[in-house]
Design a protein around this motif. Structure first.
Motif, short mmCIF file in Angstrom:
data_model
loop_
_atom_site.label_atom_id
_atom_site.label_comp_id
_atom_site.label_asym_id
_atom_site.label_seq_id
_atom_site.Cartn_x
_atom_site.Cartn_y
_atom_site.Cartn_z
N PRO A 181 0.89 -1.29 -0.37
CA PRO A 181 -0.15 0.01 0.18
C PRO A 181 0.68 1.31 0.17
N LEU A 182 0.58 2.20 -0.65
CA LEU A 182 0.65 3.38 -0.56
C LEU A 182 0.49 4.77 -0.27
N ASP A 210 -4.35 -0.99 0.34
CA ASP A 210 -5.09 -0.12 0.76
C ASP A 210 -4.80 1.04 0.54
N HIS A 211 -4.58 1.74 -1.19
CA HIS A 211 -3.43 3.12 -1.55
C HIS A 211 -4.15 4.53 -0.91
N ARG A 212 -3.42 5.12 -0.08
CA ARG A 212 -4.40 6.68 -0.18
C ARG A 212 -3.63 7.87 -0.99
N MET A 213 -4.12 8.72 -1.28
CA MET A 213 -4.21 10.14 -1.70
C MET A 213 -4.23 11.32 -1.44
N SER A 224 -4.85 -0.29 8.93
CA SER A 224 -5.22 -1.73 9.23
C SER A 224 -3.57 -1.93 8.77
N ASN A 225 -3.56 -1.82 7.57
CA ASN A 225 -1.82 -1.95 6.80
C ASN A 225 -1.00 -1.40 7.85
#
Length: 201
Positions: free
Chosen positions: A38-39, A91-94, A155-156
């Motif tokens: 995940p990023l 679960d990438h977020r930006m 959670s990751n």
């Protein structure tokens, strides 16, 4: 032993029948398991006046020839690519920062799932066709650093932090090169890299 197995075992007995030889070895086949890491991504977008120019540095009345049009298209495509890789384990977020003479947060942290990707793209598409102002990339990087310092819990726990800077010009507060703006950008970038982020420009 199964000839298709990567682990091979051979047994043999000599002619006299008094010696048993066992041989075990691995073939050179390698099995790989690929999983998405995940990023947490901050996009830092130049909104200085020169983004309204074409790629020869000339003013143009044709929006499709401008740096701004190219950047917005690239960012929208990038968001789509990240969204395609979104999953429970990835679960990438930006978040998105813009900068001209000053910096601001265009979009705070969001998951790059279907809903989040649409929201990010909507915000990018609201950026003006003819931005104005200086190229205060230092302020943009300082705002990106602030976002990285308050990334939401997940959670990751192994999110890789990434900063991507889209800019066309010289660091300025007005129109001439500013060593202070350049140093602010370098310092913020170094701080983020020291904290484990990867910075692309």
């Amino acid at each position: 032993t199964d000839a298709n197995s990567p682990v091979q075992i051979k047994k043999s007995v000599n002619k006299e029948g008094d010696m048993l030889t066992l041989e075990a070895y691995l073939t050179n086949e390698v099995t790989q398991t690929v999983s998405a890491k995940p990023l947490d991504i901050v996009l830092v977008l130049d909104q200085s006046g020169s983004m309204a120019y074409d790629f020869d540095g000339e003013t143009t009345s044709n929006y499709s020839d401008t740096r701004q049009c190219a950047m917005k298209s690239a960012v929208v495509n990038f968001v789509d690519k990240v969204n395609e890789q979104y999953s429970e384990k990835g679960d990438h977020r930006m978040a998105i920062v813009t900068f001209g003479s000053e910096a601001s947060t265009l979009h705070d942290w969001t998951a790059v799932d279907t809903t989040g990707a649409a929201s990010l793209k909507d915000k990018v598409n609201t950026l003006p066709q003819e931005p104005t102002g200086a190229t205060n990339v230092g302020a943009g990087m300082e705002m990106a650093k602030g976002l990285m310092n308050r990334v939401p819990a997940s959670s990751n726990t192994t999110h890789q932090k990434v900063v991507i800077v889209f800019t066309d010009g010289v660091p300025t507060k007005k129109s001439d090169f500013s060593i202070n703006v350049a140093n602010a950008a370098i310092t913020a970038s170094k701080d983020m890299k020291d904290a484990g982020a990867v910075v692309y420009t």
